[in-house]
Design a protein around this motif. Structure first.
Motif, short mmCIF file in Angstrom:
data_model
loop_
_atom_site.label_atom_id
_atom_site.label_comp_id
_atom_site.label_asym_id
_atom_site.label_seq_id
_atom_site.Cartn_x
_atom_site.Cartn_y
_atom_site.Cartn_z
N ILE A 133 0.87 -1.18 0.00
CA ILE A 133 0.00 0.00 0.00
C ILE A 133 0.90 1.23 0.00
N PHE A 134 0.71 2.07 -1.00
CA PHE A 134 1.58 3.23 -1.14
C PHE A 134 0.83 4.55 -1.10
N LYS A 135 -0.49 4.48 -0.93
CA LYS A 135 -1.30 5.69 -0.81
C LYS A 135 -2.35 5.46 0.27
N ASN A 136 -2.59 6.49 1.06
CA ASN A 136 -3.56 6.35 2.14
C ASN A 136 -5.00 6.28 1.66
N ASP A 137 -5.24 6.56 0.38
CA ASP A 137 -6.60 6.42 -0.15
C ASP A 137 -6.82 5.07 -0.85
N ASP A 138 -5.88 4.16 -0.69
CA ASP A 138 -6.04 2.80 -1.22
C ASP A 138 -7.27 2.17 -0.56
N PRO A 139 -8.12 1.48 -1.31
CA PRO A 139 -9.32 0.86 -0.72
C PRO A 139 -9.01 -0.09 0.44
N ALA A 140 -7.86 -0.72 0.42
CA ALA A 140 -7.50 -1.63 1.52
C ALA A 140 -7.34 -0.88 2.84
N VAL A 141 -6.91 0.37 2.78
CA VAL A 141 -6.75 1.17 4.00
C VAL A 141 -8.11 1.36 4.68
N ARG A 142 -9.14 1.61 3.89
CA ARG A 142 -10.49 1.77 4.44
C ARG A 142 -10.93 0.52 5.20
N ILE A 143 -10.62 -0.65 4.66
CA ILE A 143 -10.99 -1.91 5.31
C ILE A 143 -10.20 -2.09 6.61
N ILE A 144 -8.91 -1.82 6.56
CA ILE A 144 -8.07 -1.94 7.77
C ILE A 144 -8.56 -0.98 8.84
N ARG A 145 -8.83 0.25 8.45
CA ARG A 145 -9.31 1.25 9.42
C ARG A 145 -10.66 0.86 9.99
N LYS A 146 -11.52 0.30 9.16
CA LYS A 146 -12.84 -0.12 9.64
C LYS A 146 -12.70 -1.22 10.69
N SER A 147 -11.81 -2.16 10.45
CA SER A 147 -11.58 -3.23 11.42
C SER A 147 -11.05 -2.66 12.74
N ILE A 148 -10.09 -1.76 12.65
CA ILE A 148 -9.54 -1.13 13.85
C ILE A 148 -10.64 -0.38 14.59
N ARG A 149 -11.42 0.36 13.85
CA ARG A 149 -12.50 1.15 14.45
C ARG A 149 -13.49 0.26 15.20
N GLN A 150 -13.89 -0.85 14.58
CA GLN A 150 -14.83 -1.77 15.23
C GLN A 150 -14.27 -2.25 16.57
N HIS A 151 -13.00 -2.61 16.58
CA HIS A 151 -12.39 -3.08 17.82
C HIS A 151 -12.30 -1.95 18.86
N LEU A 152 -11.92 -0.76 18.42
CA LEU A 152 -11.80 0.36 19.36
C LEU A 152 -13.14 0.72 20.00
N VAL A 153 -14.19 0.73 19.22
CA VAL A 153 -15.52 1.06 19.76
C VAL A 153 -15.92 0.02 20.80
N SER A 154 -15.72 -1.24 20.47
CA SER A 154 -16.05 -2.31 21.41
C SER A 154 -15.21 -2.20 22.69
N LEU A 155 -13.92 -1.97 22.54
CA LEU A 155 -13.04 -1.86 23.70
C LEU A 155 -13.34 -0.61 24.53
N ALA A 156 -13.73 0.48 23.87
CA ALA A 156 -14.10 1.70 24.60
C ALA A 156 -15.33 1.45 25.46
N ASP A 157 -16.25 0.64 24.95
CA ASP A 157 -17.44 0.28 25.74
C ASP A 157 -17.06 -0.50 27.00
N GLU A 158 -15.90 -1.15 26.96
CA GLU A 158 -15.42 -1.94 28.09
C GLU A 158 -14.43 -1.17 28.96
N GLY A 159 -14.20 0.12 28.67
CA GLY A 159 -13.35 0.93 29.52
C GLY A 159 -11.99 1.34 28.97
N LEU A 160 -11.75 1.10 27.68
CA LEU A 160 -10.48 1.51 27.08
C LEU A 160 -10.32 3.02 27.20
N GLU A 161 -9.12 3.46 27.64
CA GLU A 161 -8.85 4.88 27.79
C GLU A 161 -7.74 5.37 26.87
#
Length: 186
Positions: A16-44
């Motif tokens: 991946i050589f550009k931040n607008d690569d479609p794969a970046v969106r998928i990676i970010r979405k996965s990270i986001r899903q985990h962060l939201v779930s972990l924040a619900d459990e007290g992640l700071e």
């Protein structure tokens, strides 16, 4: 879990050589899903070391989540001073835009790069500070995250980390789910 370190491949390791690569969106979405779930459990705190690729994409997700999760904080702990000095001007600008929005920025070594031991020291420091590790890594594609992941797994009795792995199949499921929802009629 109050503090998690997020790491994974550097962008060039997965082609991946550009931040607008479609794969970046998928990676970010996965990270986001985990962060939201972990924040619900007290992640700071979310820790990254500021590497190009997964770590900076994760940092961007934390920054964007602050609108709805203001208690979530971002720390960028670089392995050494001026890690970005040999990057392209565009990557340096991208990096500086992100670090301006972080809640805490520091370097583990107060010297510029001298030798690979600075990465080992970063890993040791972060594994002592974090409660968890989220890593985008696939066993079939070796790369830089393998060193930290192997250390964390080998010494997990010492560090007592929750380790969350996201592999290429997990990312493919998100891509497939997106493709399916886009193809469904409204």
């Amino acid at each position: 879990m109050k503090t998690i370190f997020i790491t994974g491949y550097k962008s060039h390791e997965i082609g991946i050589f550009k931040n607008d690569d479609p794969a970046v969106r998928i990676i970010r979405k996965s990270i986001r899903q985990h962060l939201v779930s972990l924040a619900d459990e007290g992640l700071e705190w979310v820790l990254v070391s500021g590497s190009l690729g997964v770590e900076l994409w994760a940092a961007e997700e934390v920054i964007s989540l602050k609108e709805t999760l203001p208690e979530l904080k971002l720390a960028i702990l670089t392995p050494f001073l001026n890690q970005e000095e040999k990057w392209s001007e565009g990557n340096q600008s991208y990096y500086h835009d992100i670090i301006k929005k972080a809640d805490f920025v520091s370097s583990i070594s107060n010297k510029p790069y001298t030798d690979p031991s600075q990465f080992k020291n970063r890993d040791d420091f972060i594994l002592q500070k974090a409660d968890g590790l989220l890593v985008i890594y696939d066993e079939d594609k070796k790369g830089s995250p393998s060193f930290l992941l192997e250390k964390a797994e080998k010494e997990n009795m010492t560090y007592n980390l929750d380790i969350i792995r996201i592999n290429f199949q997990d990312l493919q499921w998100i891509a497939d789910e997106e493709a399916l929802s886009e193809s469904e009629p409204d």
